[in-house]
Design an enzyme around this catalytic site. Structure first.
Site, PDB file in Angstrom:
ATOM      1  CG  PHE A  13      -1.952   0.944   0.968  1.00  0.00           C
ATOM      2  CD1 PHE A  13      -3.065   0.809   0.386  1.00  0.00           C
ATOM      3  CD2 PHE A  13      -1.637   1.949   1.736  1.00  0.00           C
ATOM      4  CE1 PHE A  13      -3.822   1.547   0.004  1.00  0.00           C
ATOM      5  CE2 PHE A  13      -2.991   3.503   1.851  1.00  0.00           C
ATOM      6  CZ  PHE A  13      -4.263   2.784   0.651  1.00  0.00           C
ATOM      7  CD  GLU A  46      -5.632  -6.809   1.177  1.00  0.00           C
ATOM      8  OE1 GLU A  46      -7.507  -6.497   2.100  1.00  0.00           O
ATOM      9  OE2 GLU A  46      -5.128  -6.131   1.790  1.00  0.00           O
ATOM     10  CB  CYS A  68       3.607   1.342   5.884  1.00  0.00           C
ATOM     11  SG  CYS A  68       2.916   2.751   7.162  1.00  0.00           S
ATOM     12  CB  VAL A  69      -1.625   0.943   9.083  1.00  0.00           C
ATOM     13  CG1 VAL A  69      -3.376   2.048   8.740  1.00  0.00           C
ATOM     14  CG2 VAL A  69      -1.569  -0.648   8.544  1.00  0.00           C
ATOM     15  CB  ILE A  70      -0.210   5.973   7.460  1.00  0.00           C
ATOM     16  CG1 ILE A  70       1.168   5.616   7.254  1.00  0.00           C
ATOM     17  CG2 ILE A  70      -0.252   7.928   8.136  1.00  0.00           C
ATOM     18  CD1 ILE A  70       2.163   6.529   6.518  1.00  0.00           C
ATOM     19  CD  GLU A  73      -9.359  13.909   6.701  1.00  0.00           C
ATOM     20  OE1 GLU A  73     -10.822  13.644   6.888  1.00  0.00           O
ATOM     21  OE2 GLU A  73      -8.708  14.833   6.456  1.00  0.00           O
ATOM     22  CB  THR A  74     -12.564   7.098   8.903  1.00  0.00           C
ATOM     23  OG1 THR A  74     -11.888   5.701   8.152  1.00  0.00           O
ATOM     24  CG2 THR A  74     -12.690   8.189   7.384  1.00  0.00           C
ATOM     25  CG  HIS A  76      -9.949   1.719   7.177  1.00  0.00           C
ATOM     26  ND1 HIS A  76     -10.478   0.651   6.796  1.00  0.00           N
ATOM     27  CD2 HIS A  76      -8.431   1.832   6.510  1.00  0.00           C
ATOM     28  CE1 HIS A  76      -9.838   0.009   5.795  1.00  0.00           C
ATOM     29  NE2 HIS A  76      -8.556   0.278   5.552  1.00  0.00           N
ATOM     30  NE  ARG A 114       7.657   4.507  14.900  1.00  0.00           N
ATOM     31  CZ  ARG A 114       7.904   5.589  15.391  1.00  0.00           C
ATOM     32  NH1 ARG A 114       8.329   7.041  14.714  1.00  0.00           N
ATOM     33  NH2 ARG A 114       8.164   6.490  16.459  1.00  0.00           N
TER      34      ARG A 114
END
Length: 142
Positions: A13, A46, A68-70, A73-74, A76, A114
């Site tokens: 992603f 996934e 990575c997840v950043i 605004e929600t 999610h 990181r």
């Protein structure tokens, strides 16, 4: 495929961040004399499913989960972080040696820090954790 092969599952992603994590993971695997294979998935959500699919054929002795997840605004972000971590923990409790290298960051600057090769690279750290768990399983089985 050799029995000393570690599977790296990489979420693409954020490709720049994932590539750096993956690079350091590969270096650590090679330093310790293991082989590796890489599979790519669209996002962090996934990653556990891909590890679960791969574990069914038991060709791999360990798994490294990268991505990575950043925060956005929600909510999610919260679901993806929580559910991917929960699923990976469940797989590890079931007996898989897994290194958790999915960054969960508030912003891109944190993620880049990181993922830096000369800094806090979590690709390397998670791979070392995976390798230690492989060794721990061997110690316990002896």
């Amino acid at each position: 495929m050799k029995k000393n092969c570690i599977l790296i599952i990489t979420s693409r992603f954020y490709p720049e961040i994932s590539a750096s994590l993956e690079y350091e993971s590969i270096k650590a695997i090679k330093e310790h004399g293991y082989d590796y294979k890489i599979l790519n998935v669209p996002g962090a959500f996934e990653v556990p499913a891909a590890i679960s699919y791969a574990a069914k054929n038991s060709k791999y002795i360990g798994y490294v989960a990268l991505g990575c997840v950043i925060r956005g605004e929600t909510s999610h972000y919260d679901y993806v972080c929580s559910e991917s971590a929960r699923a990976l923990m469940q797989l590890s409790i079931e007996g898989l040696s897994i290194g958790y290298g999915i960054l969960t960051c508030e912003n891109k600057d944190q993620a880049l820090l990181r993922a830096k090769s000369d800094g806090l690279n979590k690709g390397r750290a998670s791979t070392l954790a995976c390798l230690r768990m492989i060794e721990l399983k061997k110690e316990i089985d002896e």
